[in-house]
Design a protein around this motif. Structure first.
Motif, PDB file in Angstrom:
ATOM      1  N   ASP A 130       0.837  -1.202   0.000  1.00  0.00           N
ATOM      2  CA  ASP A 130       0.000   0.000   0.000  1.00  0.00           C
ATOM      3  C   ASP A 130       0.875   1.256   0.000  1.00  0.00           C
ATOM      4  O   ASP A 130       1.548   1.551   0.986  1.00  0.00           O
ATOM      5  CB  ASP A 130      -0.906  -0.023   1.241  1.00  0.00           C
ATOM      6  CG  ASP A 130      -1.862   1.161   1.278  1.00  0.00           C
ATOM      7  OD1 ASP A 130      -1.843   1.972   0.327  1.00  0.00           O
ATOM      8  OD2 ASP A 130      -2.617   1.274   2.266  1.00  0.00           O
ATOM      9  N   LYS A 131       0.885   2.007  -1.115  1.00  0.00           N
ATOM     10  CA  LYS A 131       1.761   3.179  -1.195  1.00  0.00           C
ATOM     11  C   LYS A 131       1.325   4.325  -0.290  1.00  0.00           C
ATOM     12  O   LYS A 131       2.074   5.272  -0.069  1.00  0.00           O
ATOM     13  CB  LYS A 131       1.852   3.664  -2.642  1.00  0.00           C
ATOM     14  CG  LYS A 131       0.590   4.325  -3.165  1.00  0.00           C
ATOM     15  CD  LYS A 131       0.820   4.860  -4.574  1.00  0.00           C
ATOM     16  CE  LYS A 131      -0.439   5.572  -5.083  1.00  0.00           C
ATOM     17  NZ  LYS A 131      -0.258   6.089  -6.446  1.00  0.00           N
ATOM     18  N   LYS A 132       0.108   4.242   0.250  1.00  0.00           N
ATOM     19  CA  LYS A 132      -0.355   5.284   1.167  1.00  0.00           C
ATOM     20  C   LYS A 132      -0.121   4.887   2.631  1.00  0.00           C
ATOM     21  O   LYS A 132      -0.558   5.555   3.544  1.00  0.00           O
ATOM     22  CB  LYS A 132      -1.849   5.546   0.928  1.00  0.00           C
ATOM     23  CG  LYS A 132      -2.342   6.869   1.481  1.00  0.00           C
ATOM     24  CD  LYS A 132      -3.822   7.078   1.160  1.00  0.00           C
ATOM     25  CE  LYS A 132      -4.337   8.361   1.821  1.00  0.00           C
ATOM     26  NZ  LYS A 132      -5.779   8.569   1.565  1.00  0.00           N
ATOM     27  N   SER A 133       0.568   3.781   2.802  1.00  0.00           N
ATOM     28  CA  SER A 133       0.752   3.278   4.169  1.00  0.00           C
ATOM     29  C   SER A 133       1.992   3.875   4.824  1.00  0.00           C
ATOM     30  O   SER A 133       2.803   4.545   4.179  1.00  0.00           O
ATOM     31  CB  SER A 133       0.880   1.756   4.132  1.00  0.00           C
ATOM     32  OG  SER A 133       2.058   1.403   3.442  1.00  0.00           O
ATOM     33  N   TRP A 163      -1.538  15.353   5.333  1.00  0.00           N
ATOM     34  CA  TRP A 163      -1.122  14.127   4.653  1.00  0.00           C
ATOM     35  C   TRP A 163      -1.627  12.942   5.460  1.00  0.00           C
ATOM     36  O   TRP A 163      -1.242  12.755   6.614  1.00  0.00           O
ATOM     37  CB  TRP A 163       0.395  14.067   4.506  1.00  0.00           C
ATOM     38  CG  TRP A 163       0.953  15.195   3.689  1.00  0.00           C
ATOM     39  CD1 TRP A 163       1.125  16.489   4.079  1.00  0.00           C
ATOM     40  CD2 TRP A 163       1.395  15.131   2.339  1.00  0.00           C
ATOM     41  NE1 TRP A 163       1.652  17.241   3.063  1.00  0.00           N
ATOM     42  CE2 TRP A 163       1.834  16.431   1.972  1.00  0.00           C
ATOM     43  CE3 TRP A 163       1.478  14.123   1.385  1.00  0.00           C
ATOM     44  CZ2 TRP A 163       2.340  16.726   0.705  1.00  0.00           C
ATOM     45  CZ3 TRP A 163       2.000  14.418   0.129  1.00  0.00           C
ATOM     46  CH2 TRP A 163       2.420  15.697  -0.206  1.00  0.00           C
ATOM     47  N   PHE A 165      -2.047   8.915   6.210  1.00  0.00           N
ATOM     48  CA  PHE A 165      -1.363   7.636   6.040  1.00  0.00           C
ATOM     49  C   PHE A 165      -2.137   6.561   6.813  1.00  0.00           C
ATOM     50  O   PHE A 165      -2.760   6.847   7.837  1.00  0.00           O
ATOM     51  CB  PHE A 165       0.070   7.705   6.577  1.00  0.00           C
ATOM     52  CG  PHE A 165       0.879   8.839   6.023  1.00  0.00           C
ATOM     53  CD1 PHE A 165       1.506   8.725   4.788  1.00  0.00           C
ATOM     54  CD2 PHE A 165       0.990  10.038   6.720  1.00  0.00           C
ATOM     55  CE1 PHE A 165       2.243   9.774   4.273  1.00  0.00           C
ATOM     56  CE2 PHE A 165       1.730  11.097   6.216  1.00  0.00           C
ATOM     57  CZ  PHE A 165       2.359  10.967   4.985  1.00  0.00           C
ATOM     58  N   TYR A 189       4.501   8.194  -2.702  1.00  0.00           N
ATOM     59  CA  TYR A 189       3.279   8.891  -2.302  1.00  0.00           C
ATOM     60  C   TYR A 189       3.503  10.407  -2.275  1.00  0.00           C
ATOM     61  O   TYR A 189       2.699  11.197  -2.805  1.00  0.00           O
ATOM     62  CB  TYR A 189       2.852   8.391  -0.921  1.00  0.00           C
ATOM     63  CG  TYR A 189       1.623   9.044  -0.346  1.00  0.00           C
ATOM     64  CD1 TYR A 189       0.446   9.181  -1.077  1.00  0.00           C
ATOM     65  CD2 TYR A 189       1.626   9.533   0.965  1.00  0.00           C
ATOM     66  CE1 TYR A 189      -0.675   9.785  -0.538  1.00  0.00           C
ATOM     67  CE2 TYR A 189       0.504  10.134   1.515  1.00  0.00           C
ATOM     68  CZ  TYR A 189      -0.643  10.258   0.759  1.00  0.00           C
ATOM     69  OH  TYR A 189      -1.757  10.853   1.296  1.00  0.00           O
TER      70      TYR A 189
END
Length: 385
Positions: A130-133, A163, A165, A189
């Motif tokens: 998950d690139k938003k993790s 931002w 996360f 991200y």
């Protein structure tokens, strides 16, 4: 055995004065131990540095960035094993007082480069997927009461905005010196967001981290990297991870110097307190020492009595101070430990406590011993009564 009994009886002849002196030494040793632990905490990152890791940054200043296109060029340099990159994000959680270190990193290579950050396999897979993790240290998670799956919103300072996360991983340190108070998320991200809002800042990183194949070639690899980008628009400065960490520590040099100065003052206070007590004790017993000399006791035996009493006082105070240091350090860490990566009382600090206590015990007894030995027997006997 007889001498030891005599020393103990002499030490506690004036119980209140002796106990107060021992307590003073204990408090001073406690203060010294805590200050040394704070200084050690400042250098925790330096001590945890690897000898096979290098850091490359902009040659002019750490605040300037480097093109991300350098990645492949660095990877092709002989001796480089792993290349990763990252940038300081500089966000805070809810309020500015909730400061902690947060970085945007190339996650996969970063975790390969820093095996001391241990993630559970399922958490690591979720974090990489998950690139938003994000992943955070166990100490940081405990500080804010986060749990896996929580949405963590950082307010950016260098990169303005809120931002969000998703917390996918909680890493734990390989050993007690590993910093468990950091926060990492995917560089992509940040980079993709910059491409939309601030294209000129995109595709630039704050620094590169590398692992080399052998500690013996660290210097050569650093030279090769800097030579590769010599005379380019963004020249590099490559240094060992330890040197890079020391660069950050040097920014707090004035504070560290002040703390070191206070530790020396604490030692001087111990010396003054013990010297005063031993001097009073020796002066009161001049008559007794004259009687000893009359009975045939030599100067060395009288010196042994005075030095022994001084060392008993300082070592008892030292022992108490060391015992109190551990719970005090734990309480201190629970209160403000979140501002330090680690906060552990080291064996070196305990050793310094003991060495300084012995030195103070010896130094405090020198002048009283000299007067007690040099005074004529007749003058000493006049003081009886």
């Amino acid at each position: 055995m007889y001498i030891i009994k005599l020393l103990i009886k002499n030490t506690f002849r004036h119980k209140l004065r002796t106990c107060l002196t021992i307590l003073s030494v204990a408090i001073a040793i406690l203060a010294f131990g805590l200050l040394r632990t704070v200084i050690d905490a400042w250098y925790a990152g330096v001590q945890a540095s690897s000898v096979i890791r290098l850091v490359t940054r902009h040659a002019v200043s750490m605040v300037l960035t480097l093109p991300i296109s350098y990645t492949e060029k660095i990877r092709q340099i002989e001796g480089v094993k792993i290349v990763s990159y990252g940038t300081w994000f500089g966000g805070f959680y809810i309020e500015e007082k909730n400061f902690f270190a947060n970085f945007a990193v190339e996650a996969k290579s970063f975790l390969e480069l820093y095996p001391e950050y241990i993630l559970q396999p399922d958490e690591k897979a979720a974090f990489l997927r998950d690139k938003k993790s994000c992943a955070a240290g166990a100490k940081l998670v405990k500080r804010f009461g986060w749990k896996i799956g929580d949405i963590v919103t950082l307010k950016g300072t260098i990169y303005p905005g809120n931002w969000e996360f998703v917390l996918r991983g909680i890493y734990r340190g390989q050993d007690k010196n590993t910093d468990e108070s950091q926060f990492f998320f995917h560089f992509n991200y940040l980079n993709e967001a910059l491409k939309k809002t601030s294209p000129t800042r995109a595709d630039h990183v704050g620094y590169y981290m590398m692992e080399v194949t052998s500690p013996d070639i660290v210097a050569d690899v650093a030279l090769r990297i800097d030579k590769t980008f010599h005379n380019s628009l963004a020249e590099t400065l490559t240094e060992t991870e330890k040197a890079f960490q020391l660069g950050f520590v040097s920014m707090s040099d004035a504070i560290i110097t002040a703390l070191r100065l206070v530790t020396y003052i604490v030692i001087f206070i111990i010396l003054a307190v013990v010297a005063n007590t031993i001097n009073m004790t020796a002066r009161e017993r001049i008559g007794e020492y004259s009687v000893f000399k009359t009975l045939g006791f030599g100067g060395w035996r009288i010196a042994g009595l005075i030095f022994g009493e001084s060392l008993i006082i300082t070592m008892m105070g030292c022992t108490m101070g060391i015992i109190f240091t551990f719970p005090s350090a734990k309480a201190f860490a629970n209160t403000v430990g979140s501002y330090f990566p680690t906060f552990n009382v080291t064996a070196d600090t305990i050793l310094m406590d003991i060495v300084f206590s012995i030195l103070v015990g010896i130094l405090a007894a020198i002048i009283p011993t000299y007067h007690s030995i040099k005074i004529p027997i007749a003058d000493g006997l006049r003081r009886i009564g």
